[in-house]
Design a protein around this motif. Structure first.
Motif, mmCIF file in Angstrom:
data_model
loop_
_atom_site.group_PDB
_atom_site.id
_atom_site.type_symbol
_atom_site.label_atom_id
_atom_site.label_comp_id
_atom_site.label_asym_id
_atom_site.label_seq_id
_atom_site.Cartn_x
_atom_site.Cartn_y
_atom_site.Cartn_z
ATOM 1 N N ILE A 168 -6.363 5.041 -0.685
ATOM 2 C CA ILE A 168 -7.420 4.167 -0.191
ATOM 3 C C ILE A 168 -6.919 3.462 1.076
ATOM 4 O O ILE A 168 -5.741 3.128 1.175
ATOM 5 N N TYR A 169 -7.820 3.270 2.018
ATOM 6 C CA TYR A 169 -7.500 2.635 3.308
ATOM 7 C C TYR A 169 -6.693 3.559 4.225
ATOM 8 O O TYR A 169 -6.108 3.104 5.201
ATOM 9 N N ARG A 207 0.865 -1.186 0.000
ATOM 10 C CA ARG A 207 0.000 0.000 0.000
ATOM 11 C C ARG A 207 0.905 1.240 0.000
ATOM 12 O O ARG A 207 0.637 2.202 -0.708
ATOM 13 N N THR A 218 -6.193 -0.048 -6.399
ATOM 14 C CA THR A 218 -5.797 -0.567 -5.103
ATOM 15 C C THR A 218 -5.915 -2.084 -5.159
ATOM 16 O O THR A 218 -6.138 -2.654 -6.223
ATOM 17 N N PHE A 219 -5.777 -2.732 -4.043
ATOM 18 C CA PHE A 219 -5.922 -4.182 -4.036
ATOM 19 C C PHE A 219 -6.562 -4.621 -2.731
ATOM 20 O O PHE A 219 -6.590 -3.896 -1.748
ATOM 21 N N ILE A 220 -7.091 -5.821 -2.760
ATOM 22 C CA ILE A 220 -7.744 -6.382 -1.588
ATOM 23 C C ILE A 220 -7.160 -7.775 -1.413
ATOM 24 O O ILE A 220 -6.844 -8.451 -2.391
ATOM 25 N N VAL A 221 -6.951 -8.173 -0.177
ATOM 26 C CA VAL A 221 -6.236 -9.422 0.074
ATOM 27 C C VAL A 221 -7.205 -10.498 0.552
ATOM 28 O O VAL A 221 -7.944 -10.300 1.501
#
Lengths: 698, 120
Positions: free
Chosen positions: A252-253, A195, B99-102
């Motif tokens: 994001i996040y 990230r 983005t990415f999601i795990v």
């Protein structure tokens, strides 16, 4: 399991898809093992399958499956990326197959609603060791290669993307400002280091020079550091604080962002030893993508057309549909053959009824065809059986599959898989000789087992042929004598009858019980399973040449073509496949033997007669042969003449099993089930094979 | 309503994602089982956001991402990754993934990710 996955369809889909993948993988491994090496397509495929299973099982919180899949994925990752030579492919196959078995067992537990609590720790450890071995072996190879290229071409090995270079003292430039930013990411977002990498990537051209803590974002540990202490970024830019803030806050996040202006260069001076990031890969990657476009566009045309053409449906729903269609066939008959309509002239009704009948029968055919599945899956599974057996027994056997595309009702397939496996194990264990023995007999070292399926009328024939030693007649006979299984006088017995003795309960030729074929249960269990679906099995053998086992399996169990007959007030249905002919007998053709057994002479041959009214104690006015009708039926080369009052007509009937309370309280033999007729009355479906045994003992 | 394209070779994952988004204000306009299909579906359907698996047959998620970004630089692609794919996630970020999601992830995380990517 979390609540969101408690719903059944997800679980079913998980089970279905995972099993499919696992079986696919098993085939791949067995196919590749033959060549003693794995081709790159197979490695890719297995890697992908393990990756998918890892992901799905993690989503379902089946962690043991997920962990195991992960370690297998790791192994295949190395195989894919590093392409190590000299791997022990036999050990690899063993490990992976063991893993497949573990996952299969766990999935079976899940399917039965049990806790999937199996422990694969030992296996994971072995995989880890294997992983380490191939990795270590590869490093030595690669090191060598690297040295070679370095010396011959003067640059280091490619593939290693270098994002970090030693800090270069650039020309002292005066950027308007320097900032220090600390970013905190939300918990559970995962891979914080990447990230952070994304943040730096997003900044792109906005900043001229920057470095960050932790400096090494490639290492997994950096994720933990960022999680706990945040990601700190020092940057030099000519942009304003607002602009930088806006860009960073789009992350994001992002949970928290602290951005402060710092005095020029100050932190940079302090951290001379730190490294700077240079990013220039993105441009490179974009440039290469245009070249790939052309080939891809060509492929698109067919792949987009193939999507969504297949859906999966649960068997339970199909069963229900089948049941409903069955009921509808009966309802249709009840309407069109309603007794109230008798004697009425209803032209339009007749026309409409005909139309209805046509559609119902088409519907029925379609539903039947939906339930039909090719034997491919069942046949392919045998590859594994053969492989395991050969490995354990040190035999060399090749399996040939013929007619895998033959289709059988789904319910039947489920019943024949185990018997087939048992028969093949038997063939390898008892039939095929050791390679050295085979050579002495002038046969090829490897044995061949042929598994063949073909359609034969309303049945499917499955033939298992081996080129082994064949049955030992003398041994079978002595065993049969010993167990008291002989019912025919010994001097009259034919070879075929001798071979078929092995199917009798309590018979097993091999005295030493081996791990595979003799678990105390023998051929009789196989026979029982096959008979349960209305099938039959016969054996034939040529000493020294091999054995042939033939299984006759009905295409479907749910609907049969039947001839309805009447005896007194009762109705019976005989499967039309069993009927040879029906005729009104002449009294002169009837013969009665000294034991009062009635027989009839047809075209010079004598056949036993079975009076249905006597057999099932039904009161009827038709006692004279001349008043009734004879139906000649045949099953397994045996012929019997059934005497009934009259024929009612031919009809497709839906087979319903007899109610449990009738089955349990009265042991009625010779009945396969019951069905509803068009007029609403119940008809009993005769089990022809059962009638023969009744005739013999009664 | 915003449009979403789901890309994953595992039907299980596609259905999972679809189920998780059932009561959300988002329309799932398509599901693709590999990168090739994903690219052509993207061009046809022009979704607002894509969830993209990485390891797939025919064409990987990374390749598909690159092609989608080349076709539409504004494309919003969320990579669906799992532990052990760090290297590929990095490539995806460089290639322009939003983005990415795990995996494994929970419903809430998926909602949050999608709404953030969409800037809602």
């Amino acid at each position: 399991m979390t609540d969101q996955y408690h719903n059944e369809p997800m679980l079913e889909l998980f089970i279905f898809e995972s099993m499919q993948l696992i079986e696919q993988m098993e085939q791949l491994i067995i196919a590749n093992e033959k060549f003693e090496s794995y081709d790159s397509d197979a490695i890719n495929e297995i890697f992908r399958i393990m990756h998918t299973i890892k992901g799905s099982s993690a989503m379902m919180l089946f962690n043991n499956v997920s962990t195991l899949a992960h370690s297998m994925e790791d192994v295949f990752f190395v195989l894919r990326e590093d392409k190590p030579q000299n791997i022990d492919s036999s050990q690899l196959s063993d490990l992976v197959l063991e893993g497949i078995d573990f996952i299969k067992v766990e999935i079976a537990k899940i399917r039965n609603g049990d806790e999937a609590e199996g422990d694969a720790a030992a296996l994971i450890e072995s995989l880890r060791v294997f992983h380490a071995t191939i990795k270590a072996q590869n490093y030595t190879v690669r090191d060598q290669e690297m040295k070679d290229t370095a010396t011959s071409q003067g640059y280091s090995a490619p593939k290693k993307q270098q994002y970090y270079i030693s800090k270069v003292r650039t020309e002292p430039q005066s950027y308007s400002s320097s900032f220090q930013a600390t970013l905190y990411f939300e918990e559970d977002c995962g891979m914080e280091n990447l990230r952070a990498f994304g943040v730096v990537n997003d900044l792109g051209d906005l900043v001229k020079e920057y470095y960050h803590i932790p400096a090494d974002l490639d290492h997994e540990d950096s994720a933990v550091v960022i999680q706990e202490q945040g990601f700190t970024l020092f940057l030099k830019t000519d942009r304003s604080l607002e602009e930088i803030h806006r860009t960073l806050s789009q992350t994001i996040y992002l949970k928290d962002l602290q951005l402060t202006q710092v005095k020029n260069c100050e932190p940079f001076e302090d951290l001379h030893e730190e490294r700077k990031i240079l990013l220039n890969d993105s441009a490179k990657i974009f440039a290469s993508s245009s070249g790939e476009r052309i080939t891809i566009d060509q492929k698109e045309s067919y792949s987009s057309a193939s999507q969504q053409s297949i859906i999966s449906v649960s068997v339970a729903k199909l069963d229900q549909l089948m049941d409903l269609v069955g009921e509808m066939v009966i309802a249709e008959a009840m309407v069109t053959q309603n007794p109230d309509l008798k004697g009425l002239e209803l032209n339009n009704f007749e026309k409409a009824a005909r139309q209805l009948r046509k559609i119902t029968s088409e519907l029925q055919d379609t539903v039947m065809s939906v339930r039909m599945v090719p034997l491919t899956g069942t046949f392919q599974k045998m590859n594994r059986t053969v492989r395991d057996m050969c490995k354990k027994l040190n035999k060399d056997v090749r399996l040939e599959l013929i007619g895998q595309e033959t289709e059988v009702d789904k319910n039947i397939i489920e019943h024949i898989s185990d018997p087939l496996m048992h028969l093949i194990r038997n063939s390898i264990d008892h039939g095929i000789e050791m390679p050295s023995d085979r050579e002495m007999k002038g046969k090829p070292r490897w044995g061949t087992i042929t598994l063949e399926a073909k359609n034969a009328g309303g049945d499917v024939l499955i033939i298992i042929r081996d080129d082994g030693g064949g049955f030992n007649k003398a041994k079978i006979m002595s065993k049969a004598r010993e167990k008291g299984l002989l019912q025919v006088p010994e001097d009259e017995i034919t070879d075929k009858e001798i071979y078929n003795l092995v199917f009798l309960p309590g018979f097993s030729t091999n005295e030493t019980v081996t791990e595979f074929s003799g678990r105390g249960v023998g051929m009789d269990v196989v026979v029982k399973n096959i008979e349960a679906v209305g099938g039959a099995i016969t054996a034939d053998s040529v000493p020294g040449k091999g054995t042939t086992l033939s299984l006759k399996i009905p295409l479907t169990l749910a609907i049969i073509d039947g001839m309805n007959i009447k005896v007194g007030d009762s109705r019976y249905t005989i499967p039309t496949t069993a009927i040879k002919e029906s005729f009104r007998p002449k009294t002169t053709d009837i013969i009665v033997d000294p034991d009062d057994n009635e027989m009839i002479m047809v075209r010079g041959q004598c056949f036993p007669i079975l009076r249905l009214h006597e057999r099932y104690h039904v009161n009827t006015l038709v006692n004279n042969f001349a008043d009734g009708i004879i139906i000649m039926v045949e099953q397994d080369d045996q012929t019997l003449c059934i005497f009934a009052d009259e024929l009612i007509g031919q009809q497709q009937v839906v087979v319903k099993s007899l109610p449990a309370y009738i089955k349990h309280t009265k042991k009625v033999t010779g009945l396969a089930g019951c069905t509803l007729l068009g007029d609403g009355s119940i008809s009993l479906i005769l089990d022809i094979a059962g009638l023969f045994t009744v005739k013999k003992t009664g | 309503m915003k449009k979403l394209l789901i890309v994953d070779d595992a039907a299980f994952m596609r259905v999972s994602i679809r189920n998780m988004l059932q009561n959300q204000d988002i329309e799932i306009v398509g599901e693709a089982a590999n990168g090739l299909i994903a690219v052509s579906m993207y061009k046809e359907l022009r979704p607002d956001v894509v969830t993209m698996d990485i390891t797939m047959p025919e064409m990987s998620g990374i390749e598909a991402l690159k092609l989608i970004k080349a076709f539409d630089p504004q494309a919003k692609v969320i990579m669906v990754s799992s532990m052990g794919q760090e290297g590929m996630v990095k490539q995806a970020i460089i290639s322009g993934a939003k983005t990415f999601i795990v995996k494994p992830f929970k419903e809430e995380l998926l909602h949050k990710t999608i709404s953030k990517v969409l800037g809602v």
